[in-house]
Scaffold this motif. Structure first.
Motif, short mmCIF file in Angstrom:
data_model
loop_
_atom_site.label_atom_id
_atom_site.label_comp_id
_atom_site.label_asym_id
_atom_site.label_seq_id
_atom_site.Cartn_x
_atom_site.Cartn_y
_atom_site.Cartn_z
N ILE A 229 8.08 7.10 3.62
CA ILE A 229 9.31 7.34 4.39
C ILE A 229 8.90 7.84 5.76
O ILE A 229 7.95 8.62 5.89
N GLU A 230 9.59 7.43 6.81
CA GLU A 230 9.14 7.69 8.18
C GLU A 230 8.86 9.15 8.46
O GLU A 230 7.83 9.50 9.02
N GLU A 231 9.78 10.03 8.05
CA GLU A 231 9.55 11.45 8.35
C GLU A 231 8.35 12.00 7.59
O GLU A 231 7.63 12.86 8.09
N GLU A 232 8.10 11.47 6.38
CA GLU A 232 6.93 11.90 5.63
C GLU A 232 5.66 11.37 6.28
O GLU A 232 4.63 12.04 6.30
N SER B 148 0.82 -1.21 0.00
CA SER B 148 0.00 0.00 0.00
C SER B 148 0.85 1.26 0.00
O SER B 148 2.06 1.23 0.25
N TYR B 149 0.19 2.37 -0.27
CA TYR B 149 0.84 3.69 -0.20
C TYR B 149 1.45 3.93 1.17
O TYR B 149 2.60 4.35 1.28
N LYS B 150 0.67 3.64 2.22
CA LYS B 150 1.14 3.92 3.58
C LYS B 150 2.36 3.10 3.95
O LYS B 150 3.24 3.57 4.68
N SER B 151 2.44 1.87 3.44
CA SER B 151 3.60 1.03 3.76
C SER B 151 4.87 1.51 3.07
O SER B 151 5.97 1.13 3.46
N LEU B 152 4.72 2.33 2.03
CA LEU B 152 5.88 2.86 1.30
C LEU B 152 6.33 4.23 1.82
O LEU B 152 7.37 4.73 1.39
N ILE C 25 5.56 12.99 -8.75
CA ILE C 25 4.22 12.94 -8.15
C ILE C 25 3.97 11.59 -7.49
O ILE C 25 3.61 11.52 -6.31
N MET C 26 4.17 10.52 -8.22
CA MET C 26 3.86 9.19 -7.68
C MET C 26 4.82 8.76 -6.58
O MET C 26 4.44 7.99 -5.69
N GLY C 27 6.07 9.23 -6.64
CA GLY C 27 7.07 8.74 -5.69
C GLY C 27 7.46 9.72 -4.60
O GLY C 27 8.30 9.40 -3.76
N ALA C 28 6.85 10.90 -4.57
CA ALA C 28 7.23 11.91 -3.59
C ALA C 28 6.99 11.42 -2.16
O ALA C 28 5.89 11.02 -1.80
#
Length: 473
Positions: free
Chosen positions: A240-243, A234-238, A437-440
């Protein structure tokens, strides 16, 4: 302590169950692709070395001459790279404004089923890309990212692959580089025997049939791939911690107006943004009204998006900080595009691209010429991902051969055009277009989703070869 241990045990059990899931064929292909396909940065460095070696071996150019071409081509992509970086940073500023972000989120929440998410993304990406190659990534990327953020049942890697794969129909859309090139008087007008109008290429029966049907074929393929999906990332699993922390704690920061200085009040004065933003947007409507579709290009899109952002953002400082933050999402474009400029320069300057195209010319018949042209242009595209540069390097050889063999010139032009776009599905250059956009803010790389594009590469490749060979032009 007991609760903590129980939670850890549950997490370990979930991880074990996830790892024991039997993957579908498309998932196994994508997984193996991500294991063995190098990172996009390694890819461009590798083909740089390969192009240098081939230029020395297959042309009359010496090593020093090849390196000189490489150096001269390095700045070829500077303008293009900056256009893209500015466009995407400005687009992301708009997307993250509270009101716009809320509307996009509300739209995305209406997509409940994963298969609906995959199908709708394919259709949005395909048809928006027919309007312009620079429109598809912004519109479809924004839509797909919003779906990923609001639906944990959707595999975000597959969603990204769908957004990217469906984009390839831009080759037959109104922004198609090569058809626009031959429809304008220029260096190849004499070879072509005059300009070739868009009615003979983009608006030909062959192209209209191929492109519209391609959108639906890609949609159908991804429907079945999505329906058989076993492993969901999922999106959430990808994140980055600070994001992740930012998204969880994001709140609108209200200014302390009681302690504002005169400078602060000027910096937070929104009317100046509204006036300039309205002026820019109004001018774009005037510009498009006067010039029509000819006024729609990457420069005008960047201009429009930036001034739309002025109208919806909180204040000047907020816009500048948000823009600066999103610039970092485009670092791969800034680094890799100049390297591709160097590669293109090597193939153009040494004549290596012409060597490749001549190999097709020497071995073709009238029946096999469109298919072989398609395949060779697909191969050369790995080294020269710019359609305009590729056509300058190889177009004259294919056009002259077509005239000798009695093959339609428009058919030849579209064979070159389709082939150049086809291997986009395994060429990470254009995949970088979608990453801002997709990977930010995500742990997502090009190789994570490019493997899902392989079925499209094979099926659409066969379909386009049949179409460009047999459909009426």
């Amino acid at each position: 302590m007991g609760i903590s241990n129980h939670k850890i045990e549950n997490q370990q059990r979930d991880h074990k169950e996830q790892s024991e899931v039997k993957l579908s064929l498309s998932e196994r292909v994508a997984e193996n692709y991500s294991k063995y396909f190098p990172d996009s940065m390694i890819f461009v460095l590798a083909i740089t070395i390969i192009s240098m070696i081939l230029a020395v071996v297959l042309t009359d150019s010496g090593p020093i001459e090849v390196v000189n071409y490489w150096f001269d081509g390095f700045p070829m992509m500077f303008t293009f790279a900056f256009q893209l970086i500015l466009t995407y940073a400005a687009a992301l500023v708009i997307v993250e404004t509270p009101w716009i972000g809320k509307q996009i989120t509300n739209l995305a929440k209406k997509v409940k089923k994963p298969t609906t998410a995959y199908v709708s993304t394919a259709l949005v990406s395909g048809f928006s890309s027919l309007l312009g190659w620079y429109i598809g990534p912004v519109v479809a990327g924004t839509f797909a990212r919003a779906i990923g953020k609001t639906n944990d049942k959707v595999d975000y890697r597959l969603l990204t692959a769908i957004t990217y794969s469906s984009w390839i129909v831009w080759a037959g859309g109104i922004s198609a580089t090569i058809p626009l090139f031959v429809a304008t008087e220029g260096s190849m007008t004499d070879i072509l025997g005059g300009v070739v109008p868009l009615e003979a290429t983009v608006f030909s029966p062959m192209n209209i049939i191929l492109m519209i049907s391609t959108v639906f074929i890609i949609t159908a393929i991804f429907y079945f791939i999505g329906k058989n999906k076993r492993e969901i990332v999922s999106y959430k699993s990808l994140l980055i911690e600070e994001e992740k922390a930012k998204e969880e704690t994001a709140v609108a920061i209200e200014g302390n107006f009681a302690n504002e200085t005169f400078a602060d009040r000027i910096n937070n004065w929104r009317p100046i943004l509204w006036v300039i933003g309205l002026l820019g947007v109004a001018y774009m409507f005037y510009h498009l009204a006067i010039n029509g579709l000819n006024g729609l290009n990457l420069n005008s899109i960047a201009f429009l998006i930036m001034f739309m952002g002025f109208m919806v953002t909180r204040n000047v400082n907020h816009y500048a900080k948000s823009f600066s933050k999103h610039m970092s999402a485009s670092t791969s474009i800034a680094i890799q595009f100049p390297l591709y400029g160097g590669i293109a320069s090597i193939l153009l300057g040494t004549g290596l691209a012409e060597v490749f195209s001549q190999a097709v010319v020497n071995s073709s018949t009238a029946a096999t010429f469109p298919a072989l042209t398609f395949l060779m242009e697909g191969f050369i595209h790995l080294f020269i991902p710019s359609a305009g540069s590729l056509f300058v390097a190889t177009g004259s050889a294919f056009i002259l051969a077509a005239q000798e063999l009695g093959v339609d010139i428009p058919r030849t032009i579209m064979a070159v055009n389709y082939g150049e776009t086809w291997t986009t599905l395994i060429q990470p250059f254009w995949a970088l277009l979608f990453m801002p956009i997709m990977g930010a803010g995500l742990k997502l790389t090009v190789k994570d989703f490019l493997g899902y594009c392989l079925p499209i590469l094979i099926i659409i490749g066969i379909y386009w070869i049949i179409g460009v060979t047999y459909l009426p032009i």
